[in-house]
Design a protein around this motif. Sequence first.
Motif, mmCIF file in Angstrom:
data_model
loop_
_atom_site.group_PDB
_atom_site.id
_atom_site.type_symbol
_atom_site.label_atom_id
_atom_site.label_comp_id
_atom_site.label_asym_id
_atom_site.label_seq_id
_atom_site.Cartn_x
_atom_site.Cartn_y
_atom_site.Cartn_z
ATOM 1 N N VAL A 45 35.809 -12.219 134.509
ATOM 2 C CA VAL A 45 35.354 -12.963 133.335
ATOM 3 C C VAL A 45 36.191 -14.216 133.118
ATOM 4 O O VAL A 45 35.659 -15.305 132.873
ATOM 5 C CB VAL A 45 35.402 -12.059 132.084
ATOM 6 C CG1 VAL A 45 35.146 -12.875 130.818
ATOM 7 C CG2 VAL A 45 34.376 -10.944 132.186
ATOM 8 N N ILE A 66 30.939 -16.249 139.336
ATOM 9 C CA ILE A 66 31.809 -15.138 138.969
ATOM 10 C C ILE A 66 32.652 -14.705 140.161
ATOM 11 O O ILE A 66 33.837 -14.414 140.044
ATOM 12 C CB ILE A 66 30.971 -13.956 138.444
ATOM 13 C CG1 ILE A 66 30.360 -14.314 137.082
ATOM 14 C CG2 ILE A 66 31.817 -12.695 138.312
ATOM 15 C CD1 ILE A 66 29.460 -13.239 136.525
ATOM 16 N N VAL A 116 40.918 -13.393 125.547
ATOM 17 C CA VAL A 116 39.883 -14.171 126.230
ATOM 18 C C VAL A 116 39.755 -15.547 125.593
ATOM 19 O O VAL A 116 39.581 -16.561 126.292
ATOM 20 C CB VAL A 116 38.537 -13.417 126.197
ATOM 21 C CG1 VAL A 116 37.418 -14.289 126.770
ATOM 22 C CG2 VAL A 116 38.630 -12.123 126.991
ATOM 23 N N HIS A 120 40.107 -19.179 127.249
ATOM 24 C CA HIS A 120 39.021 -20.136 127.082
ATOM 25 C C HIS A 120 39.575 -21.474 126.596
ATOM 26 O O HIS A 120 39.156 -22.538 127.061
ATOM 27 C CB HIS A 120 38.007 -19.580 126.094
ATOM 28 C CG HIS A 120 36.749 -20.388 126.007
ATOM 29 N ND1 HIS A 120 35.842 -20.463 127.039
ATOM 30 C CD2 HIS A 120 36.251 -21.153 125.000
ATOM 31 C CE1 HIS A 120 34.831 -21.240 126.676
ATOM 32 N NE2 HIS A 120 35.057 -21.675 125.447
#
Length: 225
Positions: A45, A66, A116, A120
């Motif tokens: 991810v 991915i 996450v 990001h």
Amino acid sequence: MAENDAMPTLPKKCGPYISSVTSRGMNLVIRGIVLFFIGVFLALVLNLLQIQRNVTLFPPDVITSIFSSAWWVPPCCGTASAAIGLLYPCMDRHLGEPHKFKREWSSVMRCVAVFVGINHASAKVDFANNIQLSLTLAALSIGLWWTFDRSRSGFGLGVGIAFLATLVSQLLVYNGVYQYTSPDFLYVRSWLPCIFFAGGITMGNIGRQLAMYECKVIAEKSHED
């Protein structure tokens, strides 16, 4: 007195963590496997977040994106995640400081979401220079520790993990295994230790919660018996 004598007792080693489900060795294997696959999933991810810049809808080649990283990256991240997730509750037990702050799965999921989000931000948010980006991510990473951990052992392990992981990354880049765009901290980016620190805290919380959850299962089974 008779009722108190009839109450089942838990193993002394269990404490807030698990002693065994079927056996101690099997329990560690199960937790390690779960942590490994969580680490692999997060690696895929986060790799997607790093390479898919300015994307609001899933493009046709999202599956290819991915898996565009080197094959060894997800297994290495999974192995590191398993080691960290098992180390945190083990250190808590040996230091005699069981971690009790925000011990529920909803808190762990929020911690993963913040981690996450920090990754990001490292890829999406534009700053005037790398120093501003590094300081911002450092503040966010410490904020993650303060919000979801607040233990001295957790902070110390997070710093140690960040140092060792950054050192390994430097060696890998130096030997040409991979490279970073616009490196500003020797061969890597200056914000990389912040990511490793936040990742260590996140996987540590997952490992602690898995240990806590399995201990509750033992307590419930003992009560039923």
